[in-house]
Design a protein around this motif. Sequence first.
Motif, short mmCIF file in Angstrom:
data_model
loop_
_atom_site.label_atom_id
_atom_site.label_comp_id
_atom_site.label_asym_id
_atom_site.label_seq_id
_atom_site.Cartn_x
_atom_site.Cartn_y
_atom_site.Cartn_z
N GLU A 118 45.61 38.47 36.96
CA GLU A 118 45.00 37.67 35.34
C GLU A 118 46.01 36.68 35.10
O GLU A 118 45.42 35.71 34.59
N THR A 124 49.97 40.16 37.17
CA THR A 124 49.37 40.70 37.28
C THR A 124 48.14 39.43 38.30
O THR A 124 48.56 38.56 37.23
N LEU A 175 40.27 39.03 42.10
CA LEU A 175 39.52 39.03 41.29
C LEU A 175 37.73 39.37 41.27
O LEU A 175 37.14 40.57 40.87
#
Length: 150
Positions: free
Chosen positions: A90, A88, A125
């Motif tokens: 993140e 991901t 993001l």
Amino acid sequence: MNTVREILEIKGKTTFSISPNVKIIDALKLMAEKEIGALLVCEGVELVGIISERDYARKVALLGKSSRETSVNEIMSADVLYINIDQTIEECMALMTNKRVRHLPVLQDEKLCGIISIGDVVKALIDKKEFMIDQLVHYIKGAPSITNNG
């Protein structure tokens, strides 16, 4: 956008590399020509390091070495951190933040398939957050939601 794969689908999978025996000046010229901040260092298809503008600034310029006489292998980072294509964004941001790196090679099935920068991750993001905000606004207003196409 949730994974590194999705970043590369938009950005592209082009990577630029250089041999470890090349002089630093040639690496700098290639980075300038391609408008990039780091180069992968490869021997054939094997990734053996990464060299960045930061490596140059800290290991050549500040130490008084010559970029015309010093080889890439003398200043490259040999312990290359990397990320898997299906991780991901993140996870990628956490790795970059914790290890203080700005560029990560991307591997798929143990083969190099791209490189991402901190800028790529931040953009992804932000795009993800903006999409979520837009969805919430539409939900609150009672308007039909927008489908996420990427």
